[in-house]
Design a protein around this motif. Structure first.
Motif, PDB file in Angstrom:
ATOM      1  N   UNK A 279      44.523  23.893  47.379  1.00 50.37           N
ATOM      2  CA  UNK A 279      45.139  22.157  46.981  1.00 50.37           C
ATOM      3  C   UNK A 279      44.042  21.404  46.213  1.00 50.37           C
ATOM      4  N   UNK A 280      43.867  21.334  45.404  1.00 47.48           N
ATOM      5  CA  UNK A 280      43.007  20.029  44.761  1.00 47.48           C
ATOM      6  C   UNK A 280      42.644  18.951  45.996  1.00 47.48           C
ATOM      7  N   UNK A 281      41.416  18.213  45.532  1.00 44.04           N
ATOM      8  CA  UNK A 281      41.029  17.543  46.491  1.00 44.04           C
ATOM      9  C   UNK A 281      41.995  15.808  45.772  1.00 44.04           C
ATOM     10  N   UNK A 282      42.878  15.485  46.643  1.00 42.65           N
ATOM     11  CA  UNK A 282      43.316  13.746  46.263  1.00 42.65           C
ATOM     12  C   UNK A 282      42.506  13.205  45.649  1.00 42.65           C
ATOM     13  N   UNK A 283      42.387  12.832  44.556  1.00 41.25           N
ATOM     14  CA  UNK A 283      42.152  11.329  43.809  1.00 41.25           C
ATOM     15  C   UNK A 283      40.941  12.069  43.063  1.00 41.25           C
ATOM     16  N   UNK A 284      40.041  13.360  43.163  1.00 44.02           N
ATOM     17  CA  UNK A 284      38.613  13.802  42.408  1.00 44.02           C
ATOM     18  C   UNK A 284      39.786  14.790  41.772  1.00 44.02           C
ATOM     19  N   UNK A 285      40.231  14.128  40.527  1.00 42.59           N
ATOM     20  CA  UNK A 285      40.341  15.291  39.991  1.00 42.59           C
ATOM     21  C   UNK A 285      39.649  15.996  38.722  1.00 42.59           C
ATOM     22  N   UNK A 286      38.205  15.239  38.828  1.00 45.25           N
ATOM     23  CA  UNK A 286      37.001  15.890  37.807  1.00 45.25           C
ATOM     24  C   UNK A 286      36.635  16.598  38.766  1.00 45.25           C
ATOM     25  N   UNK A 287      36.234  16.577  40.422  1.00 43.09           N
ATOM     26  CA  UNK A 287      35.235  17.642  41.182  1.00 43.09           C
ATOM     27  C   UNK A 287      36.127  18.701  41.352  1.00 43.09           C
ATOM     28  N   UNK A 288      37.405  17.888  41.373  1.00 42.90           N
ATOM     29  CA  UNK A 288      38.388  19.270  41.509  1.00 42.90           C
ATOM     30  C   UNK A 288      38.051  20.451  40.487  1.00 42.90           C
ATOM     31  N   UNK A 289      37.981  19.957  40.013  1.00 43.63           N
ATOM     32  CA  UNK A 289      38.923  21.051  38.169  1.00 43.63           C
ATOM     33  C   UNK A 289      37.238  21.751  38.230  1.00 43.63           C
ATOM     34  N   UNK A 290      35.712  20.658  38.840  1.00 45.36           N
ATOM     35  CA  UNK A 290      34.647  21.279  38.608  1.00 45.36           C
ATOM     36  C   UNK A 290      34.145  22.361  39.587  1.00 45.36           C
ATOM     37  N   UNK A 291      34.888  22.219  40.601  1.00 42.08           N
ATOM     38  CA  UNK A 291      34.714  22.846  41.441  1.00 42.08           C
ATOM     39  C   UNK A 291      35.157  24.323  41.502  1.00 42.08           C
ATOM     40  N   UNK A 292      36.727  24.459  40.549  1.00 41.71           N
ATOM     41  CA  UNK A 292      38.141  25.352  40.302  1.00 41.71           C
ATOM     42  C   UNK A 292      36.458  26.281  38.949  1.00 41.71           C
ATOM     43  N   UNK A 293      36.245  25.211  38.305  1.00 43.16           N
ATOM     44  CA  UNK A 293      35.286  25.373  36.517  1.00 43.16           C
ATOM     45  C   UNK A 293      34.083  26.861  37.110  1.00 43.16           C
ATOM     46  N   UNK A 294      33.554  26.263  38.182  1.00 36.10           N
ATOM     47  CA  UNK A 294      32.649  27.042  39.221  1.00 36.10           C
ATOM     48  C   UNK A 294      32.256  28.219  39.069  1.00 36.10           C
ATOM     49  N   UNK A 295      34.067  28.886  39.953  1.00 37.91           N
ATOM     50  CA  UNK A 295      34.329  29.696  40.874  1.00 37.91           C
ATOM     51  C   UNK A 295      34.595  30.507  39.610  1.00 37.91           C
ATOM     52  N   UNK A 296      35.380  30.134  39.095  1.00 38.71           N
ATOM     53  CA  UNK A 296      35.582  30.809  37.360  1.00 38.71           C
ATOM     54  C   UNK A 296      34.928  31.534  36.839  1.00 38.71           C
ATOM     55  N   UNK A 297      33.317  30.842  36.714  1.00 44.92           N
ATOM     56  CA  UNK A 297      32.053  31.359  36.405  1.00 44.92           C
ATOM     57  C   UNK A 297      31.500  32.195  37.220  1.00 44.92           C
ATOM     58  N   UNK A 298      30.810  31.902  38.639  1.00 44.35           N
ATOM     59  CA  UNK A 298      30.234  32.691  39.229  1.00 44.35           C
ATOM     60  C   UNK A 298      30.820  33.945  39.583  1.00 44.35           C
ATOM     61  N   UNK A 299      31.936  34.096  39.247  1.00 43.55           N
ATOM     62  CA  UNK A 299      33.118  35.279  40.173  1.00 43.55           C
ATOM     63  C   UNK A 299      32.464  36.076  38.871  1.00 43.55           C
ATOM     64  N   UNK A 300      33.071  35.399  37.811  1.00 44.46           N
ATOM     65  CA  UNK A 300      33.104  35.851  36.335  1.00 44.46           C
ATOM     66  C   UNK A 300      32.374  37.487  35.640  1.00 44.46           C
TER      67      UNK A 300
END
Length: 262
Positions: free
Chosen positions: A225-246
């Motif tokens: 689940x994304x963080x409620x009311x924190x779309x940009x932080x959630x997107x940042x967490x998603x992107x950092x995982x894609x980067x470091x796992x890639x």
């Protein structure tokens, strides 16, 4: 008139002397306290690693953290370009974040290569392993990336299968309390254990989903689940995982471990 000048000069002299003495004391205190600050930062990082790996709680004393870390955790330096371990640096004292600022030890990231918005990626970093009887129980990877207001620094702990999440969390950030700061919420962190990171080809599939994960979905096993009311932080967490796992991050290293049957 001369007495006034003398009085003014004396006042300025006293003010200057007080400022100089104060500066000396402040500088001396900063120098003397620096080793303590470094030690405390290291202790906080070790405590975070133990907690995310599920082998130590937040209530451990400083001595307990040090002893448990020394007995259960093995640190190694990894060359992110080759995926090989390196003996070039001491894994205990090497600072990957400092290396990321050194053009000789890092690479500039631009455009689509910098999805985590970290600007530079160090060539060498430190990973942490929990082993039992010579077998890898879990692997702890350092990750970071920009959220809404700050760079989030954390760790992802993965089981020995190199795919199943043991724990995930951040030890440093400056996101908005109650919004992006909910990355520290125990309920959100409890959603991560058991999630899978990769598909059968080794491609990262972990995903943060806005609106909540559908338990009936075939993708639910690698969604959080994304963080409620924190779309940009959630997107940042998603992107950092894609980067470091890639491929820009730990992709080559994890591929080598899989090929070795670890």
């Amino acid at each position: 008139m001369s007495s006034k000048k003398e009085s003014t000069g004396r006042t300025l002299f006293v003010a200057l002397a007080v400022s100089l003495v104060s500066s000396v004391f402040v500088a001396g205190a900063a120098v003397s306290l620096k080793p303590v600050q470094i030690e405390n930062r290291l202790l906080d990082k070790q405590r975070s690693i133990l907690s995310i790996a599920g082998i130590g709680g937040a209530n451990l004393s400083s001595r307990e953290v040090k002893d448990l870390f020394a007995s259960r955790i093995t640190a190694k330096v990894v060359d992110l370009e080759t995926g090989e371990y390196s003996d070039a640096y001491d894994p205990i004292t090497f600072d990957p974040l400092k290396a990321a600022k050194d053009p000789q030890l890092s690479s500039a990231l631009r455009g689509s290569d910098d999805i985590a918005l970290i600007k530079r990626r160090e060539r060498f970093t430190t990973v942490y392993m929990v082993e039992q009887d010579g077998k890898l129980e879990s692997l702890i990877l350092p990750v970071r990336g920009y959220g809404l207001w700050s760079t989030l620094h954390g760790f992802m702990a993965v089981k020995g299968d190199l795919n199943t999440v043991v724990g995930f969390g951040f030890y440093q950030h400056a996101e908005t309390p109650g919004l992006g700061g909910e990355v520290d919420n125990p309920n959100w962190k409890a959603m991560w254990p058991g999630k899978t990171l990769f598909d059968d080809s080794g491609k990262p599939v972990i995903q943060i989903v806005k609106g909540g994960v559908d338990p009936a979905s075939p993708s639910a096993g690698h969604q959080v689940d994304a963080l409620a009311g924190a779309t940009l932080t959630s997107n940042g967490v998603d992107r950092l995982l894609q980067f470091w796992l890639g491929e820009q991050g730990f992709g080559p290293y994890l591929a080598k471990l899989r090929n070795q049957g670890v």
